[in-house]
Every structure is written in C-alpha cells, then in structure tokens.
Write a protein that holds these residues in place. Structure first.
Motif, PDB file in Angstrom:
ATOM      1  N   MET A  16       0.782  -1.222   0.317  1.00  0.00           N
ATOM      2  CA  MET A  16      -0.074  -0.043  -0.533  1.00  0.00           C
ATOM      3  C   MET A  16       1.155   1.557  -0.203  1.00  0.00           C
ATOM      4  N   GLY A  17       2.874   1.398  -0.160  1.00  0.00           N
ATOM      5  CA  GLY A  17       3.116   2.033   0.164  1.00  0.00           C
ATOM      6  C   GLY A  17       3.862   3.232   0.479  1.00  0.00           C
ATOM      7  N   HIS A  20       9.107   1.700   2.984  1.00  0.00           N
ATOM      8  CA  HIS A  20       9.722   1.145   4.155  1.00  0.00           C
ATOM      9  C   HIS A  20      10.679  -0.108   3.891  1.00  0.00           C
ATOM     10  N   PHE A 132       5.270 -11.587   1.450  1.00  0.00           N
ATOM     11  CA  PHE A 132       4.339 -11.364   2.122  1.00  0.00           C
ATOM     12  C   PHE A 132       5.092 -11.192   3.150  1.00  0.00           C
ATOM     13  N   LYS A 135       4.876 -10.296   9.523  1.00  0.00           N
ATOM     14  CA  LYS A 135       4.375  -9.325  10.448  1.00  0.00           C
ATOM     15  C   LYS A 135       2.826  -9.221  10.702  1.00  0.00           C
ATOM     16  N   ASP A 136       2.103  -9.431   8.756  1.00  0.00           N
ATOM     17  CA  ASP A 136       0.486  -9.527   9.572  1.00  0.00           C
ATOM     18  C   ASP A 136       0.649 -10.983   8.596  1.00  0.00           C
TER      19      ASP A 136
HETATM   20  P1  AMP Z   1       2.200  -2.879   3.590  1.00  0.00           P
HETATM   21  O1  AMP Z   1       2.439  -1.936   2.660  1.00  0.00           O
HETATM   22  O2  AMP Z   1       1.650  -2.360   4.945  1.00  0.00           O
HETATM   23  O3  AMP Z   1      -0.105  -3.666   3.305  1.00  0.00           O
HETATM   24  O4  AMP Z   1       2.315  -4.325   3.650  1.00  0.00           O
HETATM   25  C1  AMP Z   1       2.932  -4.801   2.459  1.00  0.00           C
HETATM   26  C2  AMP Z   1       3.639  -5.723   2.592  1.00  0.00           C
HETATM   27  O5  AMP Z   1       4.819  -5.511   3.490  1.00  0.00           O
HETATM   28  C3  AMP Z   1       2.684  -6.898   3.590  1.00  0.00           C
HETATM   29  O6  AMP Z   1       2.933  -8.228   2.991  1.00  0.00           O
HETATM   30  C4  AMP Z   1       2.939  -6.555   4.587  1.00  0.00           C
HETATM   31  O7  AMP Z   1       3.528  -8.015   5.970  1.00  0.00           O
HETATM   32  C5  AMP Z   1       4.323  -6.818   4.573  1.00  0.00           C
HETATM   33  N1  AMP Z   1       5.216  -5.842   5.388  1.00  0.00           N
HETATM   34  C6  AMP Z   1       4.623  -4.253   5.765  1.00  0.00           C
HETATM   35  N2  AMP Z   1       5.940  -4.090   7.494  1.00  0.00           N
HETATM   36  C7  AMP Z   1       6.722  -5.469   6.912  1.00  0.00           C
HETATM   37  C8  AMP Z   1       7.226  -5.872   8.316  1.00  0.00           C
HETATM   38  N3  AMP Z   1       7.843  -4.562   8.818  1.00  0.00           N
HETATM   39  N4  AMP Z   1       8.670  -6.402   8.194  1.00  0.00           N
HETATM   40  C9  AMP Z   1       8.508  -7.340   6.864  1.00  0.00           C
HETATM   41  N5  AMP Z   1       7.307  -7.110   6.182  1.00  0.00           N
HETATM   42  C10 AMP Z   1       6.232  -6.450   5.984  1.00  0.00           C
END
Ligand code: AMP
Length: 266
Positions: A16-17, A20, A132, A135-136
């Motif tokens: 979702m952008g 990090h 993926f 963390k989730d």
């Molecule tokens: P998001 O942009 O938050 O929807 O995350 C996109 C992907 O990055 C998802 O598969 C999350 O589980 C993964 N992700 C987010 N934060 C972390 C993290 N700290 N370490 C590893 N993967 C992450």
C-alpha cells in the motif's frame, strides 16, 4: 501492464506504499528469486474498516517509485481506484474460518477487502511467486487459503518481520505516532519476547501466556490493548494449552494509531 514478454519467473510484492525497510526486504527477496520483479502500490479502500484510517493513510508515490528503482524493481503498478474497481464491479472474495478471529474480528470486512484485491492482482500479474510479510501473519494465512481454494498457481512466500533497532515492527502507520507514543511502542515486542521466555521456561497454559502479554503491555500507560492472543498456528483458534506450533499476537492502540505484532512459538 506489459508483462507478457517479461522474463520468468515473475515475483510480485503487493503493497500500500509509504515504503520502508520491511517492504524493501520483500523486494530484495523477490528480486533474488525472480527474473522480473513487480511491485504494486495500491491503498485499497475495501480493506479499511475505518474511513479516517483510509483518509490519513500516508502516501508518497514519487518517493516509493525511487525506492523501487533503488531495489532493482522492474515494474511498479500503481493503479487508480477505478481501474481496480471499475463501475459495475460487484464481486467479493471472502475467506472462511481463518479470516474470522483476530484482525477479522477487530476489523469487519478487512480480509474480504484484502482477499478481493489480492485475487485481482494475482490475476493481473500472474506471478510465479508473491511475497508477504510475517508481520501480518493472519493475512499470509488468509491469502494462502484463498490461493489453494481458488486454484491460483502463484506460490505464497512469507518473509520475516523487519524491525527498528528498538524492536518496533516497521509499519507505514508508525509515522502517525507522537514522539511519546513512538517511545512507548516497543512495548509490543517486549511483551511478546517476555511471553516467549515464559513459554521457553515450560509454561503451556495459554491463559498464563495471554496474561503475561497483558502484564507486559500494562507497563506502558499509553498502550490501549485491543486484543492479545495465543492461538493455534494453523487455525488461529484460541488455545487452552500450547502443545504444538502456536502464534502469539496482539493489537494495541496508541492514541489513534493501531499497531499489531506477533511471535510464532514452536
Ligand atoms: P502494507 O504496505 O502495509 O500493506 O504491506 C505490504 C506488505 O509488506 C505486506 O505483505 C506486509 O506484511 C509487508 N510488511 C509490512 N511491514 C513489514 C515489516 N516490518 N517486515 C516485513 N514485512 C512487512
């Protein structure tokens, strides 16, 4: 997307952008295992249960594209909402039992939104593998269930959680924490590790482990606990006793910012 002629295998990283180091680790893994790496950036309105959470979700597409370029990503797909959900769109992918507890209970409709958009992205990109973050953890389990049940050939790869030096799991939402909340937020990790220690010392009562998590979190007055869980790692059903692989997980609010983290046992 012009993916037809792209070399295979294709590795997909849905995001979702507001990218990090957690996202970067997924990209690096995808790049190491793929001939073509695709990152999607899409703040999916269907997976937000709170309108204010969607409205204030951080965005910076130009910076995100720079990060993708630095990571050697071949293609960034950042579609507008009406390209993913054109007028007349009327289908929901709804995963069953594994999507009901924890985040599913706390955020009604969340996993319907996740499964629906990920199914669309899988069909658009047709990657050999998709990456993926652990963390989730429940999200990974929901997507695996969906991929198996819908005969989606993309392999789901789960990658370790990337953390700040003080243990806080990286998250796009961390940007919303005030300095005081940011200083308090490592308590999630501390509570999980303290509980792991209790388990390593032989405690097998799930109630005792949940109580240890709550006790750890209660040391931080800014932490408002939404749930703590000690669940079967495969089904995510709450346990009485921990006799096999389990997942400790928690959701905690600091002011208006909601953070989650987890720790697998066994
Ligand atoms: P998001 O942009 O938050 O929807 O995350 C996109 C992907 O990055 C998802 O598969 C999350 O589980 C993964 N992700 C987010 N934060 C972390 C993290 N700290 N370490 C590893 N993967 C992450």
């Amino acid at each position: 997307m012009a993916l037809g002629a792209s070399p295979r295998p294709i590795g997909l990283v849905p995001t979702m952008g507001w990218l990090h180091a957690g996202h970067r680790a997924l990209m690096a893994r995808a790049r190491a295992e793929s001939a073509t790496t695709v990152v999607t950036i899409f703040v999916n309105p269907r997976q937000f249960s709170e309108p204010t959470d969607l409205a204030r979700y951080p965005r910076n597409e130009a910076r995100d594209v720079e990060i993708c370029t630095a990571e050697g990503v071949d293609l960034v797909f950042a579609p507008p909402v009406d390209e993913v959900y054109p007028p007349g769109f009327d289908t929901v992918v709804s995963v069953g039992a594994i999507a009901q507890p924890l985040e599913g209970a706390a955020r009604p409709g969340h996993f319907d939104g996740v499964a629906t958009v990920v199914a669309i992205l899988f069909n658009l990109v047709r990657a050999e593998r998709a990456y993926f973050g652990q963390k989730d953890a429940q999200q990974v389990a929901v997507i695996r269930r969906m991929a198996i049940d819908l005969a989606i050939p993309t392999e789901i790869v789960s990658c370790p959680t990337i953390r700040e030096p003080d243990g806080l799991a990286m998250s796009s939402r961390n940007v919303h924490l005030s300095p005081e909340e940011r200083a308090a937020a490592p308590v999630l990790r501390q509570a999980l590790l303290a509980t792991r220690q209790v388990w390593e010392n032989g405690e097998r009562s799930a109630d005792a482990l949940r109580a240890r998590m709550r006790a750890g979190l209660s040391e931080e007055p800014l932490a408002n606990v939404e749930y703590v869980s000690c669940a079967d790692a495969a089904t995510l059903a709450e346990l009485d006793r921990v006799d096999g692989p389990a997942l400790l997980s928690l959701a905690v609010r600091f002011g208006s910012t909601r953070l989650i983290d987890n720790e697998p046992l066994g």
